[in-house]
Design a protein around this motif. Structure first.
Motif, mmCIF file in Angstrom:
data_model
loop_
_atom_site.group_PDB
_atom_site.id
_atom_site.type_symbol
_atom_site.label_atom_id
_atom_site.label_comp_id
_atom_site.label_asym_id
_atom_site.label_seq_id
_atom_site.Cartn_x
_atom_site.Cartn_y
_atom_site.Cartn_z
ATOM 1 N N ALA A 77 -28.695 -35.218 -11.062
ATOM 2 C CA ALA A 77 -29.967 -34.513 -11.192
ATOM 3 C C ALA A 77 -29.792 -33.244 -12.012
ATOM 4 O O ALA A 77 -30.650 -32.889 -12.825
ATOM 5 C CB ALA A 77 -30.514 -34.182 -9.805
ATOM 6 N N ARG A 80 -29.660 -34.138 -15.647
ATOM 7 C CA ARG A 80 -30.996 -34.486 -16.125
ATOM 8 C C ARG A 80 -31.828 -33.222 -16.328
ATOM 9 O O ARG A 80 -32.577 -33.101 -17.309
ATOM 10 C CB ARG A 80 -31.677 -35.413 -15.122
ATOM 11 N N ALA A 81 -31.689 -32.298 -15.411
ATOM 12 C CA ALA A 81 -32.456 -31.051 -15.525
ATOM 13 C C ALA A 81 -32.049 -30.292 -16.786
ATOM 14 O O ALA A 81 -32.894 -29.746 -17.503
ATOM 15 C CB ALA A 81 -32.218 -30.184 -14.289
ATOM 16 N N TYR A 82 -30.750 -30.272 -17.057
ATOM 17 C CA TYR A 82 -30.265 -29.582 -18.253
ATOM 18 C C TYR A 82 -30.842 -30.221 -19.516
ATOM 19 O O TYR A 82 -31.348 -29.533 -20.406
ATOM 20 C CB TYR A 82 -28.742 -29.636 -18.295
ATOM 21 N N ASP A 84 -33.490 -32.010 -19.766
ATOM 22 C CA ASP A 84 -34.936 -31.768 -19.798
ATOM 23 C C ASP A 84 -35.235 -30.388 -20.368
ATOM 24 O O ASP A 84 -36.172 -30.208 -21.144
ATOM 25 C CB ASP A 84 -35.520 -31.894 -18.384
#
Lengths: 106, 106
Positions: A77, A80-82, A84
């Motif tokens: 996660a 993915r956040a990075y 995004d």
DNA sequence: ACGAACCGTAAGCTACGACTTACCAAGCCG
DNA sequence: CGGCTTGGTAAGTCGTAGCTTACGGTTCGT
């Protein structure tokens, strides 16, 4: 501490480590089991798993004499956040460039 | 075209390269401009940009004597797709483990 | 047209990281 | 209880990635 080594991208940078990570992603695996499917020795797998664990990408669980490793959803996660975030900034920059087409702000 | 692997992760594995990538993500940047904001020389930045470009993460555009680099959305999308795949497999494995309580795959 | 600025490439050096063998600790099974 | 299996750690070697300096090519400015 260990601040530099705790990033998931750095951990997944190595192709062998990525292979291990992908194998673990298919389900809980023991160290020997992983080593059997890879062209490297068992200690090498252990070291890679240590790095992955330190990066928060996998978690381990002792079961008898074996040690099962599985992926840590939180680590994935975070990656993915990075991505995004970068994605968002890139899109914003692109939109700004489209708006300010005529001249360059100096 | 399928020649370059998804070593976008490999490219972002290096912290310096990641810093360059993040700077480029904030908007189009020239090589010298990047080098000025980093503790490394201009040729080093060039080499890193070559790697990023080869990984499909950035694209370059010649503007006069300068060369502007910006992120390639396709590259970021590929990374996101990869993480999504791993994520999906991990969730599937977890669901399967919950259903098939007491067995373990060979 | 000459000089200056910008950038990529070549060659070389250094340092870190990946892998191996060897050893030791811990848990199952006869 | 003794042997077998499983895993992590230590020490050491070797390859390679990353950085630097030096050079050549290209474009803008005057």
């Amino acid at each position: 501490m260990a601040t530099y080594r705790t990033d998931g991208l750095g951990a997944l940078g190595d192709p062998t480590r990525r292979a291990i990570f992908e194998l673990v992603a298919t389900g809980p695996k023991a160290v020997g089991e992983l080593a059997r499917e890879l062209p490297i020795s068992r200690p090498a797998v252990s070291q890679h798993l240590k790095v992955l664990k330190d990066a928060g990408l996998v978690v381990d669980e002792a079961v008898g004499t074996r040690r099962l490793y599985r992926v840590d959803p939180n680590g994935v996660a975070a990656l993915r956040a990075y991505l995004d975030l970068v994605w968002d900034r890139a899109l914003a920059a692109f939109a700004a460039a489209v708006e300010n087409t005529p001249e360059e702000p100096s």
